[in-house]
Design a protein around this motif. Structure first.
Motif, mmCIF file in Angstrom:
data_model
loop_
_atom_site.group_PDB
_atom_site.id
_atom_site.type_symbol
_atom_site.label_atom_id
_atom_site.label_comp_id
_atom_site.label_asym_id
_atom_site.label_seq_id
_atom_site.Cartn_x
_atom_site.Cartn_y
_atom_site.Cartn_z
ATOM 1 N N GLU A 1 58.234 13.038 -5.238
ATOM 2 C CA GLU A 1 59.174 12.027 -4.762
ATOM 3 C C GLU A 1 59.173 10.806 -5.683
ATOM 4 O O GLU A 1 60.234 10.239 -5.983
ATOM 5 N N GLN A 2 58.016 10.400 -6.135
ATOM 6 C CA GLN A 2 57.929 9.264 -7.042
ATOM 7 C C GLN A 2 58.609 9.567 -8.370
ATOM 8 O O GLN A 2 59.297 8.709 -8.942
ATOM 9 N N LEU B 1 61.097 11.716 -8.982
ATOM 10 C CA LEU B 1 62.557 11.759 -8.857
ATOM 11 C C LEU B 1 63.158 10.393 -8.572
ATOM 12 O O LEU B 1 64.296 10.124 -8.980
ATOM 13 N N ASN B 2 62.401 9.533 -7.908
ATOM 14 C CA ASN B 2 62.936 8.215 -7.547
ATOM 15 C C ASN B 2 62.633 7.147 -8.591
ATOM 16 O O ASN B 2 63.058 5.997 -8.423
ATOM 17 N N CYS B 3 61.920 7.500 -9.641
ATOM 18 C CA CYS B 3 61.562 6.515 -10.659
ATOM 19 C C CYS B 3 62.816 6.040 -11.396
ATOM 20 O O CYS B 3 63.592 6.840 -11.920
ATOM 21 N N ASP B 4 63.012 4.732 -11.403
ATOM 22 C CA ASP B 4 64.169 4.178 -12.105
ATOM 23 C C ASP B 4 63.751 3.379 -13.333
ATOM 24 O O ASP B 4 64.515 2.555 -13.843
ATOM 25 N N HIS C 1 63.167 13.009 -15.953
ATOM 26 C CA HIS C 1 62.566 12.238 -14.850
ATOM 27 C C HIS C 1 61.072 12.051 -15.081
ATOM 28 O O HIS C 1 60.525 10.948 -14.875
ATOM 29 N N TYR D 1 58.618 8.621 -15.479
ATOM 30 C CA TYR D 1 57.512 8.349 -14.560
ATOM 31 C C TYR D 1 56.185 8.220 -15.302
ATOM 32 O O TYR D 1 55.405 7.293 -15.046
ATOM 33 N N ASP E 1 73.967 17.765 -7.690
ATOM 34 C CA ASP E 1 72.913 18.244 -6.797
ATOM 35 C C ASP E 1 72.944 19.760 -6.672
ATOM 36 O O ASP E 1 71.965 20.379 -6.247
ATOM 37 N N ARG F 1 67.397 19.791 -6.550
ATOM 38 C CA ARG F 1 66.167 19.147 -6.090
ATOM 39 C C ARG F 1 65.082 20.178 -5.791
ATOM 40 O O ARG F 1 63.905 19.992 -6.142
ATOM 41 N N ARG G 1 61.521 20.634 -7.633
ATOM 42 C CA ARG G 1 60.303 20.568 -6.818
ATOM 43 C C ARG G 1 59.367 21.722 -7.148
ATOM 44 O O ARG G 1 58.147 21.531 -7.302
#
Length: 373
Positions: free
Chosen positions: A7-8, A10-13, A62, A66, A104, A344, A348
């Motif tokens: 999750e971190q 994929l959500n890292c911006d 991604h 990260y 997606d 996704r 994963r």
């Protein structure tokens, strides 16, 4: 812990760090690589070896963000990461018509219409130098080879691949490491099934180096077996083109690295694997059906308009024919049960496989160290 990191990631911006240009593609596009971290495990990750497999490069993009960012300290401490997110920028450009950025899910109709894949013997996965001086290898392969030599030997190498269609995720493992991979395989199987997916499974009896190891797990392919396959078909020209795979190339650089290949389907087809084959009769029928859909779509796209029609009329008539064909094919796909696998989910399971490889490589190293002590 795997889910948390995922999750971190994929959500890292965080911004993409500046990569090192390690070479240029055939068409002159830059190939970027990253060396991140300083941990004891030396890890190599590569994506894009096949032109029509976009999810691996997307995930590695991604991951690089990260790893280089403030939240990536734990992974930087655990390993030294050598990452080539996309070794095939020409392939990405050739497939841009269907590889929608950030999608997606991918669209199977657009995939069939526009996908581009190198011919056997010219793909990057089986094109790495046979030695230090192999001018016949593609420039992309020579660039990756030189990059790897600077960081070798490795403990883990993962080549991020995909499949057009399959029953579900499929995991390829270095055959000599399989006895050490049992717990990891069981954990991966549970993760796939808990997410509502089915593992892809097929028996190929060593064809091209594919040996079934267990349900959903297979040995990774081998260039020598690839050459034998094409020689048995009487195709000496194609057989002669095969060079070492990325897995073989990394192992040639020393040590005993665990090599893995992720195989995530872009599209899921039901019923495959009930009979392992070869051949799997359900998979054979699916391939025939898909070939028919592709032929109809491409024929509609290229259908000539009436000779009496002019300019815009011809274009409108051609588009109308293509739309009718597309609608019919989409209805048939839905009825047959073909569905796009969420990107996704693909990412994963790619990350879960990488993490499993890290654990097995680390535990194997600790076991050897204990035995030596």
């Amino acid at each position: 812990m795997d889910t948390l990191h995922f999750e971190q990631i994929l959500n890292c911006d965080d911004p993409l760090p500046q990569g090192k240009e390690i070479g240029r593609s055939r068409e002159g596009r830059p190939i970027l690589a990253y060396t991140i971290g300083g941990g004891p495990l030396r890890v190599s990750l590569i994506g894009g070896c096949h032109a029509d497999e976009p999810v691996g490069p997307r995930f590695l993009d991604h991951l690089v963000r990260y790893l280089a960012g403030s939240d990536g300290a734990e992974l930087r401490t655990a390993a030294t990461w050598s990452v080539i997110p996309h070794v095939n920028p020409d392939g990405a450009r050739a497939n841009a018509a269907w590889q929608t950025p950030g999608a997606d899910r991918y669209d199977f109709v657009q995939y069939l219409r526009h996908r581009v894949r190198e011919l056997p013997g010219d793909d990057i996965e089986f094109g790495f130098p046979r030695g230090g001086d192999d001018p016949g290898a593609r420039p992309e392969n020579r660039a990756a080879w030189d990059f790897w030599r600077a960081g070798a030997p490795y403990h883990l190498h993962v080549s991020m691949h995909g499949m057009s269609v399959a029953a579900g995720p499929y995991f390829l493992v270095e055959r000599s490491w399989w006895p050490r991979f049992g717990d990891a395989a069981a954990s991966l199987t549970r993760a796939v099934e808990d997410a509502g997916h089915t593992l892809h499974d097929v028996e190929r009896h060593g064809e091209k180096g594919f040996h079934r190891l267990g349900h959903g797990f297979c040995s990774r392919p081998d260039s020598r077996a690839m050459r034998r396959h094409f020689l048995d078909l009487g195709d000496r020209e194609t057989a002669a083109r095969f060079r070492p795979s990325s897995m073989e190339a990394v192992r040639a650089l020393g040590g005993d690295p665990l090599t893995l290949v992720t195989e995530m389907p872009l599209f899921i087809i039901p019923g495959v694997g009930a009979e392992l084959g070869p051949p799997d009769p359900v998979l054979t029928r699916w391939r025939e059906r898909i070939a028919g859909w592709e032929a109809r779509l491409r024929a509609a796209d290229n259908a000539p308009a009436s000779a009496a029609a002019r300019g815009e009329e011809k274009m409108a008539a051609r588009e109308e024919t293509a739309v009718r064909k597309e609608t019919t094919v989409r209805e048939e796909m839905a009825t047959a049960g073909l569905a796009a696998m969420p990107v996704r989910d693909q990412m994963r399971f790619q990350w879960s496989f990488i993490r499993a490889g890290l654990r097995v490589a680390r535990e194997s190293g600790e076991s050897r160290a204990g035995s030596a002590g």
